[in-house]
Design an enzyme around this catalytic site. Structure first.
Site, short mmCIF file in Angstrom:
data_model
loop_
_atom_site.label_atom_id
_atom_site.label_comp_id
_atom_site.label_asym_id
_atom_site.label_seq_id
_atom_site.Cartn_x
_atom_site.Cartn_y
_atom_site.Cartn_z
N CYS A 1 6.78 -0.58 6.25
CA CYS A 1 6.32 0.67 5.64
C CYS A 1 7.39 1.13 4.64
O CYS A 1 8.57 1.10 4.97
CB CYS A 1 6.12 1.73 6.72
N LEU A 2 6.97 1.55 3.45
CA LEU A 2 7.94 2.01 2.46
C LEU A 2 8.67 3.27 2.93
O LEU A 2 9.72 3.61 2.40
CB LEU A 2 7.26 2.25 1.11
N HIS B 1 -1.65 6.75 7.91
CA HIS B 1 -0.78 7.71 7.22
C HIS B 1 -1.52 9.04 6.97
O HIS B 1 -0.92 10.11 7.04
CB HIS B 1 -0.34 7.16 5.86
N GLY C 1 0.83 -1.19 0.00
CA GLY C 1 0.00 0.00 0.00
C GLY C 1 0.87 1.24 0.00
O GLY C 1 2.06 1.18 0.34
N GLN D 1 3.08 9.97 1.60
CA GLN D 1 4.39 9.34 1.35
C GLN D 1 5.02 9.84 0.06
O GLN D 1 6.22 9.65 -0.16
CB GLN D 1 4.24 7.81 1.32
N HIS E 1 -3.23 0.65 8.18
CA HIS E 1 -1.91 1.27 8.07
C HIS E 1 -1.97 2.52 7.19
O HIS E 1 -1.46 3.58 7.56
CB HIS E 1 -0.93 0.24 7.49
N GLU E 2 -2.63 2.39 6.02
CA GLU E 2 -2.66 3.52 5.08
C GLU E 2 -3.55 4.66 5.59
O GLU E 2 -3.23 5.83 5.41
CB GLU E 2 -3.14 3.05 3.70
ZN ZN Z 1 3.42 3.04 5.45
#
Ligand code: ZN
Length: 185
Positions: A89-90, A135, A46, A51, A131-132
């Site tokens: 997480c990226l 963000h 995701g 981000q 999670h997203e």
């Molecule tokens: Zn993340």
């Protein structure tokens, strides 16, 4: 469609709550395309707009070959069931920590064309959606760890080769500001 650089832990944009999308226009659809391309290039599950440095309530997901996006998500939890497992997480590349999440979620929102969308997810999909959406509120998964886990995660982040010492992370509640509003005393 373009792959964009991903903002890393320590970047203030990751700590800034994103604004609701108002215009469901071509620009929004380009953002969804950029998120999708960047997420897939990085083999992510995701990716949320902050981000990529964009403060809008949009995220994309790619779970078990189900590729999609959600705009202005609102989460509901149909039960109390929880799951615990590794999460990454990226924006915190290469680091994974066991994170408790709800097992089941119903996410309501819109497509990039403004059509109502509902995602009923469990397991990994539910984890990704939570999670997203975090963000979009300026929350990172390490915030969800218990104090001991968070300490371990922060140590690993500070030691990561990508971590920029020149840009200290935004601390939500500074220990030096025990009386932040100057009241009382
Ligand atoms: Zn993340």
């Amino acid at each position: 469609m373009t792959v964009q650089p991903i903002r890393l832990f320590g970047d203030p944009v990751l700590r800034t709550p994103a604004d609701p999308v108002v215009d469901f226009d071509a620009e929004l659809r380009k953002l969804v395309a950029d998120l999708t391309d960047t997420m897939r290039e990085q083999s992510g599950a995701g990716l949320a707009a902050p981000q990529l440095g964009v403060g809008l309530r949009v995220f994309t997901f790619d779970i078990d070959d189900v590729l999609g996006h959600l705009v202005n998500p609102v989460l509901e939890f149909p039960d109390e069931e929880e799951q615990d497992g590794p999460e990454g997480c990226l924006s915190i590349p290469g680091l994974y920590f066991d994170t408790k999440r709800r097992q089941n979620v119903i996410a309501k929102g819109f497509s990039a064309f403004g059509d109502p969308v509902q995602i009923v997810g469990s397991g990994l999909m539910a984890r990704c959606v939570q999670h997203e959406t975090d963000h979009l509120d300026g929350v990172l998964f390490v915030d969800r760890l218990d104090p001991e886990g968070r300490k371990e995660a922060m140590k690993a982040i500070r030691q990561a080769e990508w971590y920029d010492q020149a840009a200290p992370p935004v601390v939500k509640l500074s220990p030096h500001l025990s009386n932040p509003f100057g009241l009382g005393r």
